[in-house]
Design a protein around this motif. Structure first.
Motif, short mmCIF file in Angstrom:
data_model
loop_
_atom_site.label_atom_id
_atom_site.label_comp_id
_atom_site.label_asym_id
_atom_site.label_seq_id
_atom_site.Cartn_x
_atom_site.Cartn_y
_atom_site.Cartn_z
N UNK A 245 0.82 -1.07 0.14
CA UNK A 245 -0.06 -0.08 0.17
C UNK A 245 0.75 1.59 -0.04
N UNK A 246 1.75 1.61 1.05
CA UNK A 246 2.84 2.43 0.78
C UNK A 246 3.01 3.05 -0.02
N UNK A 247 4.37 1.53 -0.94
CA UNK A 247 4.81 1.24 -2.09
C UNK A 247 4.46 1.53 -3.46
N UNK B 248 0.70 1.34 -4.04
CA UNK B 248 -0.15 1.59 -4.67
C UNK B 248 0.01 3.08 -4.63
N UNK B 249 0.08 3.06 -2.64
CA UNK B 249 0.48 5.58 -3.07
C UNK B 249 1.18 6.07 -3.30
N UNK B 250 2.41 5.29 -3.42
CA UNK B 250 3.66 5.98 -4.85
C UNK B 250 3.28 6.10 -6.01
N UNK B 251 3.01 5.38 -6.60
CA UNK B 251 3.17 5.77 -7.91
C UNK B 251 1.39 6.20 -8.77
N UNK B 252 -0.02 5.70 -7.54
CA UNK B 252 -0.81 6.14 -7.85
C UNK B 252 -0.63 7.61 -7.67
N UNK B 253 -0.15 8.95 -6.53
CA UNK B 253 -0.23 9.79 -6.41
C UNK B 253 0.89 10.26 -7.00
N UNK B 254 2.10 9.84 -7.68
CA UNK B 254 2.72 10.64 -8.74
C UNK B 254 1.94 10.82 -10.22
N UNK B 255 1.11 10.23 -10.60
CA UNK B 255 -0.04 9.34 -11.82
C UNK B 255 -0.62 10.77 -11.54
N UNK B 256 -0.99 11.29 -10.73
CA UNK B 256 -2.77 12.17 -9.85
C UNK B 256 -1.65 13.85 -9.94
N UNK B 257 -0.80 13.70 -9.66
CA UNK B 257 -0.09 14.98 -9.43
C UNK B 257 0.74 15.09 -10.21
N UNK B 258 0.89 14.06 -11.67
CA UNK B 258 1.86 15.03 -13.37
C UNK B 258 0.62 15.12 -13.72
N UNK B 259 -0.90 14.80 -13.80
CA UNK B 259 -1.55 14.89 -14.67
C UNK B 259 -2.16 16.26 -14.07
N UNK B 260 -2.06 16.42 -12.87
CA UNK B 260 -2.93 17.77 -12.07
C UNK B 260 -2.27 18.80 -13.23
#
Length: 413
Positions: free
Chosen positions: A99-101, A103-115
């Motif tokens: 969940x930490x590395x 899921x959250x890290x790649x998922x949050x990177x994709x979200x932030x990059x696209x934002x």
């Protein structure tokens, strides 16, 4: 082309982002998250809402014909490297690690990059800041009325597991009294709001303050003042020092065009900087006499000794709490909690994974964007002194700092 403004201006989309920001905050070590009396399933709710946010942002990115090759490539390389690390390092806690590395890290990177590509780089931080400001107002009111002047009485209590199992007093479960500190011979209750300890509350307050100082185009002096005062009432060394950092940054980076103002600024620097240094030294000297300071120093010493067993790949994910005890002072009694994100991550993950927690600072300097540099340095400083290395909010901010490297917009003034 579909306008991304439509996607972020309708009520449902705003509600999703608001819920996401709220859950990031609540999944910090808040009393609700660490309560032994009730299980609010905050981690499960955050995971589910994160999936919704990912879908929402991916749909908007697709409709706006944004190229997804860069985030996909970054995530692919990251997962390949992480798999190698996983085989060597992770002996237990596999789901937490996933969940930490994974899921959250790649998922949050994709979200932030696209934002960033959707021109909504700061939307989650904006909602975080609004929520934290409300929490700050509430905590100031009840801290003053319940803990300082005692006009209101605490009427409930909650058992939490934070460093040790303990009972904390509560006012209708909206404000909690979790910590006190002895300064100059006086026992003072710290304003911790809904958080388990002052440093964690200070972390979210400082992040919100710097968002308003650096990125918020609609700065509110009232909001900044509320956050500043609340940070002071936490009596957190971290918070106080970050305020000094904020003041210095704003002072040094303030653009002055007139020569007289430049001269005035230089003269003020000669006066202000020594004053700030003296204030910092005095506060640190007082804190050095407290148990929290001695515990922090004990943590760092013990974790460095533990890290030296396997310096490159670390001793295993989530292994410090149970294995570092033999390196800590016997005077700690039942307080088994640790306090430094950097040194825990170093002991558990070694130098190999610690690079992920630090390289964004280098990228910020490469970008030459002053606001990004200031924020990245801030996050790294907070990472050093606060136990946030596996918290989703920190991971979101970590990936935010990587994503803003791809932001080609001019920095906010």
């Amino acid at each position: 082309v579909f306008s991304m403004e439509v996607g972020f201006k309708n009520v449902l989309s705003k509600l999703v982002i608001l819920t996401f920001a709220l859950l990031l905050i609540l999944n910090m070590p808040t009393v609700y998250f660490k309560s032994l009396d009730s299980n609010y399933h905050l981690d499960i709710f955050l995971a589910l809402v994160s999936v919704v946010v990912i879908i929402q942002v991916l749909v908007l990115a697709t409709l706006n014909k944004i190229d997804l090759r860069i985030p996909v490539l970054v995530v692919l390389i990251y997962e390949i490297l992480l798999l190698s690390f996983f085989m060597i390092n992770v002996h237990g806690y596999k789901m937490e690690f996933f969940m930490t590395y994974n899921f959250y890290v790649p998922a949050f990177f994709v979200v932030n990059y696209l934002l960033v590509k959707l021109n909504r780089t700061y939307i989650v931080l904006e909602y975080m800041s609004k929520i934290v400001t409300v929490l700050a107002v509430v905590s100031l009111i009840f801290w003053f009325l319940c803990s300082i002047v005692h006009v209101l009485n605490f009427n409930t209590s909650v058992w939490i597991d934070w460093g040790q199992i303990k009972q904390v007093r509560s006012f209708h479960n909206v404000h909690f009294e979790t910590q006190a500190v002895t300064l100059m011979g006086r026992n003072i209750i710290r304003n911790t709001g809904i958080f388990c300890e002052a440093p964690m509350y200070s972390f979210v307050l400082v992040i919100s303050l710097f968002y308003n100082l650096l990125f918020n185009r609609k700065k509110s002096n009232i909001t900044i003042f509320i956050l500043l005062v609340t940070i002071l009432t936490t009596l957190s060394t971290t918070g106080i020092l970050m305020l000094l950092y904020a003041f210095l940054v704003m002072f040094v980076y303030k653009k002055q065009s007139q020569k007289i103002l430049i001269v005035l600024k230089n003269l003020l620097m000669i006066i202000v900087i020594p004053v700030l240094v003296v204030v910092g030294i005095v506060f640190l000297t007082m804190k050095m006499q407290t148990g929290s300071y001695l515990t922090r120093m004990d943590d760092i010493t013990g974790l460095i000794q533990y890290w030296q067993l396997h310096p490159f790949v670390g001793n295993g994910f989530n292994s410090s709490i149970s294995n570092v005890q033999s390196y800590l002072s016997n005077r700690r009694s039942n307080n088994t909690g640790l306090s430094s994100g950097l040194f825990v991550a170093l002991a558990e993950s070694g130098i190999s994974l610690i690079l992920m927690h630090s390289c964004y600072v280098i990228l910020a300097f490469v970008s030459k964007n002053k606001n990004n540099i200031v924020f990245s340095v801030l996050l790294f400083l907070l990472f050093i002194v606060t136990l946030v290395q596996y918290r989703p909010m920190y991971l979101y901010l970590l990936t935010f700092c990587y994503a803003i490297f791809f932001d080609k917009q001019k920095e906010n003034k």
